[in-house]
Design a protein around this motif. Structure first.
Motif, PDB file in Angstrom:
ATOM      1  N   GLU A 198     -82.334  45.697  89.127  1.00 17.75           N
ATOM      2  CA  GLU A 198     -82.278  47.366  88.547  1.00 17.75           C
ATOM      3  C   GLU A 198     -81.559  47.973  87.641  1.00 17.75           C
ATOM      4  OE1 GLU A 198     -82.401  48.630  92.764  1.00 17.75           O
ATOM      5  OE2 GLU A 198     -85.045  47.956  93.243  1.00 17.75           O
ATOM      6  N   ASN A 236     -82.929  53.213  89.521  1.00 18.77           N
ATOM      7  CA  ASN A 236     -83.508  52.145  90.591  1.00 18.77           C
ATOM      8  C   ASN A 236     -84.535  51.901  89.814  1.00 18.77           C
ATOM      9  OD1 ASN A 236     -81.821  52.520  92.745  1.00 18.77           O
ATOM     10  ND2 ASN A 236     -82.397  54.095  93.332  1.00 18.77           N
ATOM     11  N   ASN A 237     -84.515  51.678  88.526  1.00 15.87           N
ATOM     12  CA  ASN A 237     -86.130  50.796  88.061  1.00 15.87           C
ATOM     13  C   ASN A 237     -85.817  49.691  88.070  1.00 15.87           C
ATOM     14  OD1 ASN A 237     -87.260  53.474  87.462  1.00 15.87           O
ATOM     15  ND2 ASN A 237     -85.668  53.331  85.849  1.00 15.87           N
ATOM     16  N   ILE A 238     -86.922  48.492  87.875  1.00 17.09           N
ATOM     17  CA  ILE A 238     -86.863  47.207  88.278  1.00 17.09           C
ATOM     18  C   ILE A 238     -86.616  46.495  86.837  1.00 17.09           C
ATOM     19  CG2 ILE A 238     -88.353  44.955  88.764  1.00 17.09           C
ATOM     20  CD1 ILE A 238     -88.930  46.414  91.122  1.00 17.09           C
TER      21      ILE A 238
END
Length: 309
Positions: free
Chosen positions: A185, A189-191
């Motif tokens: 991430e 917190n973005n994949i």
């Protein structure tokens, strides 16, 4: 003798009432993200150096590109009017690595829809040998889903023609490895991708050292066991080995008295046969090297003894 791997969708009812065609429930238009698997080049595909001085079958081939495949369940999901049930389709996603002499690491990478993987998910990586990418004219063939015709749901590998040369063994080198998904991430917190965590590959095939000098065909039930298939069966990926009764293995132009032949496993007694005699395996396990007496290195190691027909 030495014996060296849903979300519930409430609209299903609506589909059954309003649609006359199968309706896809999973939209794979989601962003693709990178998936990587890294390992040391020192970890060879197979290590038989305790018997053969050149028995380290290392990563690499004529093109210096290796391919492995990540088996992912539920790549596609649709409701079948004919079957009156939800159908799940698994897919093999390709990861490739360039084998570069200047680095001691092997980094496989590929792209997978982000919504198909998540942290700690368990999958399996499969290796189908030097020809795993299934180019036309090789011994590997892709199997596609009937509905999603660009979706590879399996592979088939032919063992029907072999030279016995250790340099050609990579064409028949089948292996798999369970992996755990590790999510990557960014600061928000973005994949942004996934790493595959695993230990080592488990070989599916075995190898026999045979005296094939002057022989053009290898018979017996072990030689007739010459088609390996991995395919999605609707719930999981399934491996199988097909015995083509009465068929022989083409060993024309073999390297002679110490030919190394790849064999598929089976949990029952099988034989190898040629004009020199017969050899019987009580069972034919995977990940095993079969030779006669073991000496110091290749020169002092003998092939399996041929017995009476």
């Amino acid at each position: 003798m030495k014996k060296v791997c849903l979300v519930m969708i409430s609209a299903i009812l609506l589909f059954t009432q309003c649609k006359k065609e199968d309706a896809e429930l999973v939209d794979n238009s989601t962003d693709f993200v990178p998936v990587t698997f890294e390992m040391s080049k020192d970890v060879s595909k197979s290590d038989f150096t305790n018997i053969l001085p050149s028995g380290n079958i290392n990563w690499g081939n004529d093109n210096n590109i290796e391919y492995i495949y990540l088996g992912v369940s539920n790549s596609h999901l649709y409701y079948s009017i004919e079957l009156a049930e939800t159908v799940r389709v698994g897919e093999l996603f390709e990861l490739s690595a360039e084998v570069v002499e200047s680095t001691d690491r092997l980094v496989f990478s590929g792209m997978v829809p982000q919504n198909l993987l998540w942290d700690a998910k368990r999958c399996t990586l499969y290796y189908f040998g030097n020809n795993g990418n299934a180019l036309e004219g090789t011994n590997v063939t892709n199997i596609y889903d009937e509905k999603f015709t660009d979706c590879v749901i399996g592979k088939q590998v032919s063992f029907a023609k072999q030279t016995g040369d250790i340099r050609d063994l990579g064409d028949y080198h089948l292996a798999s490895i369970p992996v755990r998904i590790n999510t990557l991430e960014d600061e928000e917190n973005n994949i942004i991708g996934f790493d595959l965590i695993a230990e080592s590959f488990n070989n599916t095939m075995s190898i026999a050292m045979l005296d094939l000098e002057g022989e053009t065909a290898l018979g017996g039930t072990a030689a007739a066991l010459q088609t390996y298939t991995l395919i999605w069966d609707g719930a999981k990926f399934v491996e199988s080995c097909e015995m083509l009764e009465g068929e022989t293995m083409d060993v024309t132009g073999n390297v002679g008295k110490k030919s190394l032949i790849a064999l598929l496993p089976i949990e029952e007694s099988v034989t190898l046969e040629c004009s020199k005699g017969r050899y019987t395996f009580p069972i034919l396990p995977s990940n095993t090297l079969f030779v006669g007496n073991v000496g110091y290195g290749y020169d002092e190691t003998n092939p399996l003894p041929w017995g009476d027909q």
